[in-house]
Design an enzyme around this catalytic site. Structure first.
Site, short mmCIF file in Angstrom:
data_model
loop_
_atom_site.label_atom_id
_atom_site.label_comp_id
_atom_site.label_asym_id
_atom_site.label_seq_id
_atom_site.Cartn_x
_atom_site.Cartn_y
_atom_site.Cartn_z
N HIS A 158 -9.67 -2.55 -1.56
CA HIS A 158 -8.88 -3.59 -2.50
C HIS A 158 -7.29 -3.93 -2.06
O HIS A 158 -7.03 -4.53 -2.44
CB HIS A 158 -8.74 -3.02 -4.18
N GLU B 207 2.90 7.20 -6.75
CA GLU B 207 3.25 6.74 -8.05
C GLU B 207 3.67 8.26 -9.03
O GLU B 207 3.83 9.48 -8.47
CB GLU B 207 1.51 7.85 -8.04
N HIS C 262 -6.21 3.09 2.85
CA HIS C 262 -5.23 1.91 1.89
C HIS C 262 -3.73 2.20 2.82
O HIS C 262 -3.73 1.17 3.29
CB HIS C 262 -4.40 2.15 0.76
#
Length: 476
Positions: free
Chosen positions: A175, A213, A237
């Site tokens: 994504h 994160e 990613h």
């Protein structure tokens, strides 16, 4: 847009709840779903159509950091008219008999939002009932990462896929490739002639890629403890981020040409097992569904090089992980300071220029430069020349990555998907790093820090420091 059926295996799972169902709502609101398009949900749970609609309504109103805008009842009702549901086990042939009865569309997309170890049941039964055959329409398959858990398993999965589908039918979804700023990197680099001549070994000191994160693993312990941070984020990613930022210009803007250049970078990466640090945040072993003796990494920092003439000798530092100081993902191209730089004797005078691709939050592309402060004295200050979206990221004016990639799949555009060779090149780089000798000894770090001190030592040994990502630019 052509009418089609979207068949979601695992519509009650976390992926469908967090990503797919919100993306379908957005597509409905924007008029991106064709008349007669149908969504067929498949899961074990017994549900009536009304119960499915209630479930979708509940999902759309859950707290979701990726989807915070208003849910309009009229749009929701339109989406509900498209919904169908089949309960059953993916290994049960009866499920596919029911599916065949439900499908009235010649064009179909199968989305596997389920565990990879169930794929072969789905493929075998689709083939047995000739549901993967393209007659007068098209059939496409969308699958999520992980594509395998190492190089050999990735090859095995790709081989399995090609037993039932052709490569042009397979959409391997990462994504991050659907994120606006990632795609904008290509435009910024190749639609302009200002910066591209400077992105090479003559002008670039080093490159840093950060994906941190400030939260933990949540309820993903069962999956995460088997995978770890390096394979969950680094293998896919961040390697894609690196490829976009360093690839040569494609001969044209097409799937084949763009993918070819990404693969060149991935195959040129040099794995350095002695230059990786793995960490685990304090308290990780107390998380739900995590082993009390777990040695799984929740942090990694590594150094690599690209084996080509353009970036010869330019070090690349990559880090990522959970429960760190800030939620941020960015690529930083750090330029060299010339020996004869004017004003280098002043405060800040030796700070380098940095080109930053900020993926999240505060999305945009910025250039860090030095400017003179107003006044009678020569005083310098770092500032940002910036291109920013400057809109609420939850307004869904900027397409969600899943919305964008679903639209690309419908259109048959594989440019921002991974092909088999690309996935295998990523694993070929990661395998030597994930199998390093002291893999079983992650360094413990405090939540809210930037990771273990060994990560700082990794880059400081080269006379450099990790950049602390700034939130001073692209503020909404």
């Amino acid at each position: 847009m052509q009418s089609f059926a979207l068949i979601i295996f695992g519509i009650t799972g976390n992926l469908a709840q967090v990503k797919l169902i919100p993306a379908l709502y957005d597509m409905e609101e924007k008029g991106l779903l064709s008349k007669g398009m149908t969504v067929v949900g498949i899961a074990r749970r017994q549900m009536s159509i009304k119960e499915l609609q209630d479930y979708v309504h509940q999902v759309l109103h859950l707290e979701n950091i990726h989807h915070r805008h208003e849910i309009k009842e009229k749009v929701f009702q339109k989406l509900c008219q498209r919904l169908k549901y089949i309960s059953g086990d993916v290994a049960d042939q009866k499920l596919y008999e029911k599916l065949k009865e439900q499908l009235n569309h010649k064009n179909r997309i199968y989305y596997l939002a389920t565990y990879p170890d169930l794929y072969h049941y789905v493929f075998e039964n689709l083939q047995r009932h000739k549901l993967n055959v393209q007659n007068s329409g098209w059939v496409k398959l969308m699958i999520e990462k992980p594509i395998g858990f190492d190089l050999q398993s990735a090859k095995d999965l790709n081989h399995l896929l090609l037993n039932y589908f052709t490569e042009d039918q397979i959409y391997r979804l990462d994504h991050y490739l659907g994120k606006e700023t990632i795609q904008n990197i290509l435009t910024f680099r190749f639609a302009n002639d200002i910066f591209e001549p400077l992105v090479n070994k003559d002008f670039v000191d080093h490159i840093q890629i950060t994906a941190t994160e400030d939260f933990g693993i949540g309820r993903r312990g069962g999956y995460y403890d088997q995978v770890g941070a390096l394979k969950d984020v680094g293998q896919n990613h961040q390697l894609q981020m690196l490829a976009f930022a360093t690839m040569d210009a494609p001969s044209k803007f097409s799937n084949e040409a763009v993918t070819k250049e990404r693969i060149k970078i991935l195959k040129s990466l040099i794995p350095l097992p002695e230059k990786i640090v793995l960490g685990q945040y304090e308290g990780y072993r107390n998380e739900e569904n995590v082993s009390a003796t777990s040695t799984t990494d929740t942090f990694y920092a590594l150094k690599t090089f690209i084996k080509n003439d353009r970036f010869k000798g330019v070090p690349i530092y990559i880090r990522g992980g959970k429960k760190l100081a800030r939620y941020v993902t960015e690529i930083s191209i750090v330029f060299k300071n010339p020996v004869n730089r004017l004003f280098k004797n002043l405060d800040c005078g030796d700070e380098p220029n940095i080109l930053i691709y900020r993926i999240q939050p505060n999305e945009g592309i910025v250039l860090k430069v030095l400017i003179k402060l107003p006044g009678h004295e020569a005083k310098l200050q770092p500032e940002y020349m910036q291109y920013c979206y400057r809109i609420d990221p939850h307004s869904h004016y900027v397409p969600d990555p899943y919305e964008r990639l679903l639209v690309d799949t419908i259109r048959g555009d594989q440019t921002f998907f991974n092909d088999a060779e690309e996935v295998e090149a990523q694993w070929a780089f990661i395998d030597p790093l994930s199998g390093k000798p002291d893999r079983g000894k992650p360094h413990i770090y405090k939540p809210g820090s930037w990771g273990p001190k060994e990560a700082d030592e990794l880059i400081e040994a080269d006379g450099r420091k990790w950049l602390e990502p700034s939130l001073d630019f692209c503020k909404i």
